[in-house]
Structure formats: C-alpha cells, structure tokens
Enzyme design. Sequence first.
Site, PDB file in Angstrom:
ATOM      1  N   GLU A 235       0.826  -1.204   0.000  1.00  0.00           N
ATOM      2  CA  GLU A 235       0.000   0.000   0.000  1.00  0.00           C
ATOM      3  C   GLU A 235       0.864   1.259   0.000  1.00  0.00           C
ATOM      4  OE1 GLU A 235      -3.040   0.033  -0.528  1.00  0.00           O
ATOM      5  OE2 GLU A 235      -3.952  -1.825   0.180  1.00  0.00           O
TER       6      GLU A 235
ATOM      7  N   ASP B 270      -4.436  -9.688  -8.687  1.00  0.00           N
ATOM      8  CA  ASP B 270      -4.824  -8.762  -9.746  1.00  0.00           C
ATOM      9  C   ASP B 270      -3.696  -7.918 -10.335  1.00  0.00           C
ATOM     10  OD1 ASP B 270      -4.606  -7.417  -7.359  1.00  0.00           O
ATOM     11  OD2 ASP B 270      -6.597  -6.525  -7.393  1.00  0.00           O
TER      12      ASP B 270
END
Length: 934
Positions: free
Chosen positions: A147, A294
């Site tokens: 992140e 993903d």
Amino acid sequence: MSAAGGGRGCGSPVPQRAPWSLVAATAAFCLVSATSLWTAGAAPMSREEKQKLGNQVLEMFDHAYGNYMEHAYPADELMPLTCRGRVRGQEPSRGDVDDALGKFSLTLIDSLDTLVVLNKTKEFEDAVRKVLRDVNLDNDVVVSVFETNIRVLGGLLGGHSLAIMLKEKGEYMQWYNDELLQMAKQLGYKLLPAFNTTSGLPYPRINLKFGIRKPEARTGTETDTCTACAGTLILEFAALSRFTGATIFEEYARKALDFLWEKRQRSSNLVGVTINIHTGDWVRKDSGVGAGIDSYYEYLLKAYVLLGDDSFLERFNTHYDAIMRYISQPPLLLDVHIHKPMLNARTWMDALLAFFPGLQVLKGDIRPAIETHEMLYQVIKKHNFLPEAFTTDFRVHWAQHPLRPEFAESTYFLYKATGDPYYLEVGKTLIENLNKYARVPCGFAAMKDVRTGSHEDRMDSFFLAEMFKYLYLLFADKEDIIFDIEDYIFTTEAHLLPLWLSTTSQNISKKNTTSEYTELDDSNFDWTCPNTQILFPNDPLYAQSIREPLKNVVDKSCPRGIIRVREESFRSGAKPPLRARDFMATNPEHLEILKKMGVSLIHLKDGRVQLVQHAVQAASSIDAEDGLRFMQEMIELSSQQQKEQQLPPRAVQIVSHPFFGRVVLTAGPAQFGLDLSKHKETRGFVASSKPYNGCSELTNPEAVMGKIALIQRGQCMFAEKARNIQNAGAIGGIVIDDNEGSSSDTAPLFQMAGDGKDTDDIQIPMLFLFSKEGSIILDAIREYEEVEVLLSDKAKDRDPDLETEEPPSSENDSQNQSAEQIVSSSQEVGLVDQESPEESSPNSHPESSSPADTDIAASVSPSEQNSNPAENHETTSLDGECTDLDNQLQEQSETEEDASPNVSWGKKGQPIDAILADWNEDIEAFEMMEKDEL
C-alpha cells in the site's frame, strides 16, 4: 489497490527495439481507428452534456477533497460521517485495513496528480507545498509495503512527474526543484529492508522508522505475502531508479518478479494467491484475477509498456493464455486450483476483478472485456454499487462497497478503445449513484451494505486518487486537459508516470528471460496494435450484439452449471470428482467415493450426518486433495445456506434536517412484529421511553404516542419491550445496545428472538442498533430535539425538495456543524459482513495445512440425504434474486435472546472467532482481499 488500468492503446504494444514515438503513434492510431467505427453505431453524447457531467465530477471532487482538507488534514484519511480525521492508533483498529495509514497525510499525497488532471493547478501547487512542509516519513508506524508503494511512493512520483511538466510550461511550479522526488527516494530507501529475504520477495509490512526485525520494529516475523503484494512494485521502483539514477530500486523489484515467475505452476502457468516469502511454497493455491493477484498481471504488461523489456510481455502473455483457458468463463472470471485448473475453487467473485476488462483493453482482447464489463454493470444496476463479493447467480456474498474505482477505470478504457457512447451513459450512472447514495455532508461515505444503503465512516484515499480521475477523463475532451495524457501510463493507483522513462539510460541486470522456462506460442505475441477490422468486425453494432444477451442475466437468469468440471479434462474416460452440491448420503457410489477420499460419514443422534476427513486415510494424494476440495465446498454450501436462512439486515434512515436521508444505519431485524420487507416502511419521529429499558409499563405514553420509541437493551426479553411500547401507542421501536462502544464493525449482526410465546400480538416493527450506531440518533436528539427516521428493508431515495426548504446559507453551516457534533462518541458507523477479516485467524485457510494434518468436519441435515438434484429446479423470487434449490443444507440460524436480568455496560459480546470458526475459507479469502486493497 487492485489493478488499475493501463494508460496506452488497445493492443499489444510494439517491442523494445522500436522507438518509443512509434509505440505512442501505433497505440493512438488504434484508438482513433476504433472510435471511428463505433460512432457510426450509436448516438453520441452532446458536447454540452459531456461538459456538464465533467463539471459535476469536478464539484464532487471539491466536496470530497475540500472536506478532507477542512476536517481531516493532516490525518491520513477523512471519516466522513463524524467529520474528522482517521489517525492510526487513535481509532479502533480495523486490522489489515489500517496498514495503509502511516501518519503521512495519505489522502493528500494520493490526490496530487488528480489535482492536475482536473486542471486545478493552483491547488496542486498549494498541496505540494503542504506535503513538503508537513509530511513526515520517519514515523514509528508499521505499514503495508504494498500500500505504501502504490499510494505514497506512487503519489510522490506522480506529483513529481506533473510538477516538472508544469514547470516546463512556464506558469506554475517555477520554484520546484525535485523536492517530491527527494521525498520519494527517502521513502524508497525506507522500504528496501523489506526485501532482505533469501527469495527476494518483500516482507508484507515494515516499520517506517525502525525497518525490519529490530525489537522496536514489531514486524519481520511474517512468512507469507500475497502475489500482488510482491508483484506490484516494478513501475514505481523502476521509475524511481530512472528518475534518480539509483538502480537498486529497479533491481529489487525485478528480482521479486523473477522469483514469482519461477514459482508459477508449470503445467497451468498460473500463480496462487499467497506465497511463503522464504521458501517460495504456495500457501493458498487458488488462482484468479481478483484480490491477491490482480495487479501482478497488470504490472507485467505495463512494465513492458514503460520499460520496453520483452520478457515482461512474454510472461504476461503466457499468464494471459492460462487465464483465458482456465479462469475465464464468459462473462464470469472464476478462481481455480493452480494444480487442477479445471476445478473451480469458489462459487463467488470479488469486486477487485472489475479492473480486468480495462487490462484486456490494453492487451487488445476487446470481446471478453465487453462481456465481463456488461455483467458487472448489470450487477451494479441491481445493487447501485458493486458488492465486495457476489455469487455466480449474482446474489450478494459480501455486502460492503468501499467506493472502489476499478469499474470506473474499465469503463474509461473501454470508451477510449471503442468510442462507444454507451460507456458515457455507464459513467453517468456511476456519478448519479455516488451522489444519490454515498454523498454525505462531509464527503462521500463507503457503503456498509449495498442491500440497505447503510454507510461506513470511511473514505479511502484511492477514491480521490482514482475514481474522480477516471470519471473526469471519461467525459473530458483533449482540450479539457492541460497536458497530453497519452504521454503517461497509469499505475495501479492511477498515478501518472511519463513514458519517456523508457529511454532513460540504465544498467539493470536482467537475470531471467521467459524462454528459459517455457516454449512460447508465437501466435500469442503480436508485436503491433491489432487491426481494428479484426478487433471489431465491420459492424457498428458489434459491441451491442455482445452486450445484449447479458442485459437480463442478473435479474432473470440463474445460471446452472457455471461452477463445473470442464468435460475436456476427462477425455480419458475418468469420472469427474464428486462435487458437494451433488452429494447424496443414501447413494452407495457416493459413499464409496468418500471413503476413497478419506472422508468418513457419521450419523448423529439428532438425525444429521457429519462428514470428517482424515487425509492420511485417502487412497492417494490426489484423492486426498479431492477430499479437501469436497470438504471446502461442503463448508461453503453450509455457510451460504446459513446466510440465506437468516433475515436480511434492515435500515434506519434519518430523514429530518439536516440529514435529509443522507445518514443510513444498518439495523438488526426481529423475528416478530411487522416485517418491513413485506409491508410499507414506517416513518416517524423518535422518542425515548421511560423507563428506558422498556421492561415495564411506560410512564411517558404521551411522549411515544405515534412515534418510534427508543429502548435500551437488557433486563427483559425483546418481545416484552415491544409489547410495552406498543401498548403505549408507539408505531415502532429501536432497541439500542447497552454495551457502550459496541459497533457493527466488531460484532456480527444478529436477529432479535421472541420469548418462546406466541408473538402474533406484536404488530409494530422492531429493529436493533449497536451502541455506536444508536449514538447517532441519541446525539441528534440532543442537538436538534425533533429527529425523524425511516424504518425500512433498505434505504429510500433522499427527497431533494426537503433539502431546498432550508435557507442555503444556514443549511451548509448546520450540515457541517452537525457532522462535527453528531456521533462525537462514535469511532465507526455502519456494519460489515460477518466475515470480518480483522477478527479472523491469519492461518485459518484449510490449504495452509499439509494433507496429513488435515481434519475437517461438516454436517448435513437429514433432508439432504434423500435429495435428488435431477428432480430439483430453480425459482426466481419477486425481487429478482435467484434461489437455487439444489441440495441446500438446512442449518438452524443463530439468534440471540435478550433475557439477562443484569446487563452491564462493560459486558463483552460473543467473540466473532467462535461464530465464524466453521467458515475458514471465506474468512481467509476476505483477509487476502483486505491485504490487497481495502
């Protein structure tokens, strides 16, 4: 973040050996050619309407960004319901979700290049000055490497890219001297210790101040990371290397990608969701294109576009071929087992896969992109937003929606590739839904439950970094943007990196090439943009013909056989493995198959059948794996049946001034009283009962007559409370939990049970709110005295006429004031599904155990033993939800009675771990989704 779309073209780009100007020209030609085809087939949106929608996006961004700066900055995120900042350590922990917060003004950094895209150059200059002045990257905080890379490092690099662009134009940022780049370099060096592993895969978390493994670091003991977490570094790290000349960043990112490529499953060319960072063993062996994987696929293709290294394209194409062979079941994308890719691993899909149509646009595979995008759009039209997870028959699996941008991203790239005005209408729908259902006085609030419309006190930074950027670009013409967007590529967080970085000199060692590991099919490698006549047959209605069969699939179709074992895997004559949905306890052949898989059948005294697997008793390792899959399917079927038997949540919507329906609270239902799903909603002003516990005849009947009574939980049964307020003339009741600080964020929703007697005499609706949700109403009463609410099965549309009745000047002031004062004691507002990741065990997934250690049990009701799938059929309920009657397991849903004679305010609720112990697969999968981007 999940994968965010590509920034370039609609086909496979030309190879590294071509000049980059040729890449840009080829991609641009592809887009222009496609556009010219599509505009002949549909009425284009007028320039005036596009401008109007673009201006609406600008206003929405101002509302979100302005409230963050006013009420939250310098905190990392805005809490839009309580109008304050979310500071790590000062709010109740949300588990892995909080790993994105590092006390470094996350939302501001994430929004930097969005300001420039939206032509807010002065605001951008002011924001850069604030970042340089206020942001500290040396905090004693443990953060997610993934992140922090995509949001903070990417945000700083995106801001630097556009700062030097503006400086070159000569009007803004003339004072800028690469300060953001220096901050990015400082952060890059802080992240490097995470790569100190034998594999080169980074630790999932790092302490910004103390790094890894030091006693003060409180991290460095982890063994597992998700594939996307380790494989979504190359764009930011390579850009940092090429901006600064320090090659070490790109080298580390390449090493991690090389290792993941080496560890792929060689026969299927798929990767798993979770990998051991020390050994390289796959911890979770399911594979898909959603949460946990993903952006790994996204970065392989985009690394080729940005860096011009052929090996990245070769790897991506090899994976893509496997995805289309095994995972793609148009229009669905379903997870499979990497060792047995013909077997589906889930009966549901997660929202993060919505990025994939956009990636397929960059690849040049338009038809499946149109199909999957249309399927997702139909789900959105049914629920207003895309649920965090939904089943193959399009029912809600996890009901949250944290304002994810992936679908808007794919919409933008499909429009850029096709020019089809249909996608402008899709974008218009997204704008309307955001304003209608998510907009609150202090920003935009995430949806706690798309079924009820309830809110969560949360506005993630990616909402500003991505959603408004893609929506604005969707409606903007080239002249509306102050720079050429085609000169940049989008990262997974939609940050902009300049394509000229590909020509920057570098001396990066390239250890691995794809050809060392697999024979490549030359047909899978197109070195130029595909001919548009191949992508789009000479028919302007081509896309419409693809979408049309999917128009009613969500509401009117219950697909059968989607979760299937494909016939081609059993051409040798072998029978397919036994599926849990087909199992019959009275079938001797099924019992023999169970025995072979090491599964024992035990008849319980209550008539149920218990299944227990001892993997060591299986006939072979393959049979043991089949048994493990069978048990997981049985657990999931049982879990789903339990959810279906429970009453759905209800909504409490505050409709009086200054809320006007903007605040929606998810409430627990009652097993007695008026059923709000079958009758008209109940609307009225609220009043507290006396006594507050409602356990005796009310002493203030005149106060609750014709109103909705507020009652405190405890000291008597729920049904007794309902009778007392009904006798006093109340038209409804809201029971508020007496456990101070309780919240739906940390406790599962439950149903209020009756008292064991006939409750047909109770005719009013009764709902339950946890303490923090209830405090919204209690504080509103103290502030405004007259508070009107709506009790319903789901939130109703706000009445815009009511909002205009108040003077405009005082309305805004009162809204801001109320947002600051209401719920002053509340840390979180709203509900999460029962599979809350922060309450689960990090090692709960069955596949994390070796076959010899596996011991799983599941129970089957007597009615299941005699079911015959061939005789069952599907029905469609009136609201359009699909109900599958095949082999449903009957589980008694848990209820909670309120009969404790003395309930203290400090009592502890039932631990959620105990409630969810049987549903390990869903919990682990949701935890990985949280790690990926929640």
